[in-house]
Design a protein around this motif. Structure first.
Motif, short mmCIF file in Angstrom:
data_model
loop_
_atom_site.label_atom_id
_atom_site.label_comp_id
_atom_site.label_asym_id
_atom_site.label_seq_id
_atom_site.Cartn_x
_atom_site.Cartn_y
_atom_site.Cartn_z
N ILE A 82 0.84 -1.21 0.00
CA ILE A 82 0.00 0.00 0.00
C ILE A 82 0.87 1.26 0.00
O ILE A 82 1.67 1.48 0.90
CB ILE A 82 -0.94 0.01 1.22
N GLY A 83 0.70 2.07 -1.05
CA GLY A 83 1.41 3.34 -1.14
C GLY A 83 2.82 3.24 -1.67
O GLY A 83 3.46 4.26 -1.92
N PHE A 84 3.34 2.00 -1.86
CA PHE A 84 4.71 1.83 -2.35
C PHE A 84 4.69 1.60 -3.86
O PHE A 84 3.63 1.40 -4.47
CB PHE A 84 5.40 0.68 -1.64
N HIS A 85 5.89 1.59 -4.47
CA HIS A 85 5.96 1.53 -5.92
C HIS A 85 5.54 0.18 -6.48
O HIS A 85 5.29 0.05 -7.67
CB HIS A 85 7.38 1.89 -6.40
N TRP A 86 5.43 -0.85 -5.65
CA TRP A 86 5.02 -2.17 -6.13
C TRP A 86 3.55 -2.47 -5.79
O TRP A 86 3.10 -3.60 -5.89
CB TRP A 86 5.92 -3.26 -5.55
N GLN A 87 2.78 -1.45 -5.40
CA GLN A 87 1.39 -1.67 -5.00
C GLN A 87 0.62 -2.42 -6.09
O GLN A 87 0.71 -2.10 -7.26
CB GLN A 87 0.69 -0.35 -4.70
N GLN A 88 -0.16 -3.42 -5.66
CA GLN A 88 -0.98 -4.20 -6.58
C GLN A 88 -2.10 -4.87 -5.80
O GLN A 88 -2.16 -4.76 -4.57
CB GLN A 88 -0.14 -5.24 -7.33
N HIS A 89 -3.00 -5.54 -6.52
CA HIS A 89 -4.16 -6.18 -5.89
C HIS A 89 -4.12 -7.68 -6.14
O HIS A 89 -3.74 -8.13 -7.22
CB HIS A 89 -5.46 -5.58 -6.43
N GLU A 90 -4.54 -8.44 -5.14
CA GLU A 90 -4.57 -9.90 -5.25
C GLU A 90 -5.82 -10.43 -4.55
O GLU A 90 -6.32 -9.81 -3.60
CB GLU A 90 -3.36 -10.54 -4.54
N ASN A 91 -6.29 -11.60 -5.01
CA ASN A 91 -7.20 -12.39 -4.21
C ASN A 91 -6.35 -13.29 -3.33
O ASN A 91 -5.45 -13.98 -3.84
CB ASN A 91 -8.12 -13.23 -5.10
N GLN A 92 -6.57 -13.27 -2.03
CA GLN A 92 -5.70 -14.00 -1.11
C GLN A 92 -6.52 -14.98 -0.25
O GLN A 92 -7.64 -14.67 0.18
CB GLN A 92 -4.95 -13.03 -0.21
#
Length: 441
Positions: A82-92
């Protein structure tokens, strides 16, 4: 300091995600208010203080209790980084109990209740690649266990310290006080915890079995064992990044075989250190080592030890305005008022044509000067090509390291493991004066 004694392993409350609606898929049968429940459920906020499920339950919190060990649940669209350059979304997908709770402000929180060792099986695989060297995995298991237990039983009373936010300066840090409904969150703010989604390996399971219940202690007290991705060659003290207190086991040391005290708090020393490439365990990891320790999304950041980023004057002004919520106008100067011994800045004056203000500590500086977060606050800011009014038209930030730099350097520790160092030696390197104690069997 709070001293510890052996006990059974605790159950943690881990905050996974939040929102005004949360979608869950139950794999297996769960008890919800005494009723067998499975399949897909949507939880929505009802008013400011209640959560409602599309199964008909409505309360301030709803608990889904697994009826067997095979039960798992999947949360949709979880944000990581969250808020970092690698932010992404996943189903976990996760094991254990799920609680959906309203915070009283119209937001819902999904909280996983999980025992410490099951939590760590995911953390060690989420923080770093599950195929990393085994001695590194053992060292990480011990510090991750120590850190999370320290959040439940803090070795220091840190609540008496408060951040500063006035017209002249904003000096804040981000620590456990951000979480009131659960013990720790599942993202980089605390420790990465991505449940069963992050595939584990026999090496991780073996590392956890070998170190089961082991924690770092100093003088009989549990250690708040911090870690970051890459220290940049010198570890940092606690007070540079968080509350103004320090501990004997979080020392400022060079990340080298011949370890020594270091101090790059003076501006000329910081510039010399950051603009050079001195030898260190974390200085030149091979591609093979990086592939073995970094997860895929972290490998998008190849330059850990030294890095640089350039902005036009308009870009920098716009980023600072959007990230801080304040219009500084054109940026005239970035003046370092204080650095920690690793060269990390914890007080920075931003002088603009419309506003001058001091900001800190290191994470606040990192988030204000970047679209996401700078890799670290150990940087030298160079202005270029002043216009007719003497205001720079371009800026370059030259930096060192990735993260706060306190405690264990993950990159350096992994390199140590490939060189044959055992996990207890790795831990004593980064946490001098500590010992490994068994808290529970």
């Amino acid at each position: 300091m709070q001293h510890i004694s052996p006990s059974t392993q605790p159950v943690l409350r881990v905050g996974i995600m939040s929102g005004n609606a949360i979608d869950v898929t139950l794999h297996g049968t769960y008890l919800c208010d005494g009723t067998d429940t499975t399949g897909r459920i949507r939880f929505t906020a009802r008013g400011m203080k209640s959560v409602e499920s599309d199964c008909g339950q409505c309360a301030t919190s709803i608990r889904l209790i697994p009826t067997g060990n095979e039960c798992k649940f999947t949360l949709s669209n979880v944000t990581i980084g969250i808020g970092f350059h690698w932010q992404q979304h996943e189903n976990q997908t996760f094991e254990g109990m799920l609680e959906i709770i309203s915070d009283g402000n119209g937001q819902l929180h999904a909280i996983n209740h999980i025992d410490v060792e099951s939590y760590l099986l995911s953390v060690v695989s989420s923080e770093m690649n599950a195929n990393a060297p085994e001695e590194f995995l053992k060292a990480h298991a011990v510090i991750s266990r120590s850190w999370v237990l320290a959040q439940i039983h803090p070795p220091l009373d840190l609540d008496r310290y408060s951040c500063t936010d006035t017209e002249e300066e904003c000096v804040r840090w981000y620590d456990k006080e951000a979480h009131r409904l659960f013990d720790v969150c599942a993202d980089d703010h605390c420790q990465r915890y991505q449940g069963c989604t992050r595939a584990s390996t026999p090496q991780v399971a073996s590392a956890l079995k070998t170190t089961r219940g082991q924690v770092l202690t100093f003088d009989g007290a549990l250690c708040d064992a911090r870690f970051s991705k890459c220290c940049g060659g010198i570890t940092e003290r606690f007070s540079t990044c968080w509350q103004p207190v320090d501990t004997p086991y979080l020392q400022v040391l060079t990340d080298a075989e011949q370890q020594s005290q270091a101090d790059c708090s003076a501006e000329h020393d910081a510039r010399r250190w950051i603009m050079s490439h001195p030898d260190a365990f974390c200085a030149n990891p091979s591609d093979e080592v990086l592939a073995s320790i970094l997860n895929n999304y972290d490998r998008d950041t190849p330059h850990l030890y030294r890095w640089s980023i350039s902005y036009t004057a308009a870009q920098l002004s716009d980023i600072i305005r959007r990230r801080s919520g304040l219009d500084y106008g054109r940026i005239i100067s970035l003046t370092v008022l204080h650095r920690g011994p690793s060269g990390r800045i914890d007080r920075l004056e931003i002088r603009g044509t419309r506003l001058t203000r001091i900001i800190g500590k290191e994470l606040e500086i990192r988030r204000t000067l970047s679209e996401s977060h700078l890799y670290s606050s150990a940087f030298v800011a160079e202005p270029h090509d002043p216009d007719s009014e003497g205001i720079p038209t371009e800026w370059t930030l030259h930096g060192a390291g990735w993260g706060h730099g306190v405690g264990l350097c993950q990159t350096g520790a992994a390199v140590m493991a490939t060189k044959g160092y055992s996990y207890d030696i790795i831990l004593s390197h980064y946490f001098p004066g500590t010992r490994i104690s068994t808290l529970y069997r």
